[in-house]
Design a protein around this motif. Structure first.
Motif, PDB file in Angstrom:
ATOM      1  N   THR A  24     -21.878 -39.550  42.729  1.00 34.24           N
ATOM      2  CA  THR A  24     -23.069 -38.809  43.091  1.00 34.24           C
ATOM      3  C   THR A  24     -22.752 -37.383  43.508  1.00 34.24           C
ATOM      4  OG1 THR A  24     -24.044 -40.878  43.849  1.00 34.24           O
ATOM      5  CG2 THR A  24     -25.060 -38.853  44.632  1.00 34.24           C
ATOM      6  N   TRP A  30     -19.353 -33.741  45.402  1.00 32.03           N
ATOM      7  CA  TRP A  30     -19.378 -35.206  45.340  1.00 32.03           C
ATOM      8  C   TRP A  30     -19.696 -35.783  46.714  1.00 32.03           C
ATOM      9  CZ3 TRP A  30     -19.628 -36.943  40.669  1.00 32.03           C
ATOM     10  CH2 TRP A  30     -18.980 -36.272  39.628  1.00 32.03           C
ATOM     11  N   ILE A  76     -23.476 -44.891  32.931  1.00 37.06           N
ATOM     12  CA  ILE A  76     -22.300 -44.394  32.215  1.00 37.06           C
ATOM     13  C   ILE A  76     -21.655 -45.507  31.391  1.00 37.06           C
ATOM     14  CG2 ILE A  76     -20.008 -43.344  32.460  1.00 37.06           C
ATOM     15  CD1 ILE A  76     -22.267 -41.509  33.327  1.00 37.06           C
ATOM     16  N   TYR A  98     -23.868 -42.147  37.047  1.00 30.76           N
ATOM     17  CA  TYR A  98     -23.741 -40.794  37.567  1.00 30.76           C
ATOM     18  C   TYR A  98     -25.094 -40.439  38.152  1.00 30.76           C
ATOM     19  CZ  TYR A  98     -23.635 -35.731  37.784  1.00 30.76           C
ATOM     20  OH  TYR A  98     -23.727 -34.439  38.216  1.00 30.76           O
ATOM     21  N   HIS A 135     -14.017 -42.315  39.199  1.00 25.09           N
ATOM     22  CA  HIS A 135     -14.236 -40.868  39.306  1.00 25.09           C
ATOM     23  C   HIS A 135     -13.846 -40.180  37.997  1.00 25.09           C
ATOM     24  CE1 HIS A 135     -14.561 -37.233  41.933  1.00 25.09           C
ATOM     25  NE2 HIS A 135     -13.822 -36.719  40.975  1.00 25.09           N
ATOM     26  N   VAL A 138     -16.347 -40.738  35.091  1.00 26.27           N
ATOM     27  CA  VAL A 138     -17.553 -39.919  35.195  1.00 26.27           C
ATOM     28  C   VAL A 138     -17.246 -38.473  34.818  1.00 26.27           C
ATOM     29  CG1 VAL A 138     -19.290 -39.008  36.789  1.00 26.27           C
ATOM     30  CG2 VAL A 138     -18.739 -41.442  36.806  1.00 26.27           C
ATOM     31  N   LEU A 142     -19.113 -36.312  31.940  1.00 26.97           N
ATOM     32  CA  LEU A 142     -19.731 -35.004  32.186  1.00 26.97           C
ATOM     33  C   LEU A 142     -19.146 -33.919  31.292  1.00 26.97           C
ATOM     34  CD1 LEU A 142     -20.015 -35.106  36.066  1.00 26.97           C
ATOM     35  CD2 LEU A 142     -21.856 -35.410  34.386  1.00 26.97           C
TER      36      LEU A 142
END
Length: 145
Positions: A24, A30, A76, A98, A135, A138, A142
Motif C-alpha cells: 500500500t 509504502w 496482482i 496493490y 514487495h 508488486v 508497477l
C-alpha cells in the motif's frame, strides 16, 4: 525452510485463498504496520473470514490495519508460502494486492498500534522470509504499468 511461490490470478481455487496482503502506498510512500503484540513491521493484510470473498477481505483488512477510508485496490497475483515441517510440506495461499490510499482515518481502531510510511522496505520485518518477495513482486508489476 520457507519458500514463496507466485501464481496467476484465478489459477488457484478461490476457497483455498486464506489471506489478503496489500502493498500500500500513501502520498508516494509504502505503508507498513506494527501489530500491538509485536515490535516489527509488516505489510497490511490478514485472514479471510468464512463467507467473505477475497476482495472484500482485502478492503476490510486495509481499513482495519491502516485506517484507509478511500483507496483503490488492484489484484496482482496469488502467492503461497510453502513450509517444511518435519518431513511434510504445507502450502498456504493468499492473494496479493496493490493499493493506493487517498484518505487515512487518524485513529487506529483494531489490532494495529502504529502505521509508518517508508520509501523502501524496512529492515525490522515480522516475516523477513516472505515480505521482501511480496514487495518485489508488486514493484515488478508497477514497473510494467
Amino acid at each position: 525452510m520457507v519458500k514463496v511461490n507466485f501464481y496467476e490470478l484465478n489459477s488457484i481455487q478461490d476457497n483455498k485463498l486464506k489471506f489478503a496482503v496489500m502493498m500500500t502506498k500513501f502520498n508516494g510512500q509504502w505503508i507498513y504496520v506494527r501489530h500491538k503484540d509485536r515490535n516489527t513491521w509488516e505489510i497490511p493484510g490478514g485472514h479471510r473470514e468464512e463467507s467473505e470473498n477475497i476482495n472484500d477481505t482485502a478492503s476490510r483488512e486495509l481499513f482495519e490495519e491502516t485506517g484507509a477510508t478511500k483507496f483503490q485496490l488492484t489484484p496482482i497475483c496469488i502467492y503461497s508460502v510453502e513450509r517444511e515441517e518435519n518431513v511434510n510440506y504445507t502450502e498456504s495461499f493468499g492473494q496479493l494486492f496493490y493499493s493506493e490510499v487517498d484518505t487515512l482515518d487518524t485513529v487506529l481502531h483494531f489490532e494495529i498500534s502504529e502505521i509508518k510510511l517508508f520509501d523502501d522496505i524496512p529492515d525490522n520485518l515480522t516475516y523477513p522470509l516472505i515480505q521482501p518477495f511480496l514487495h518485489k513482486k508488486v514493484l515488478e508489476f508497477l514497473n510494467k504499468m
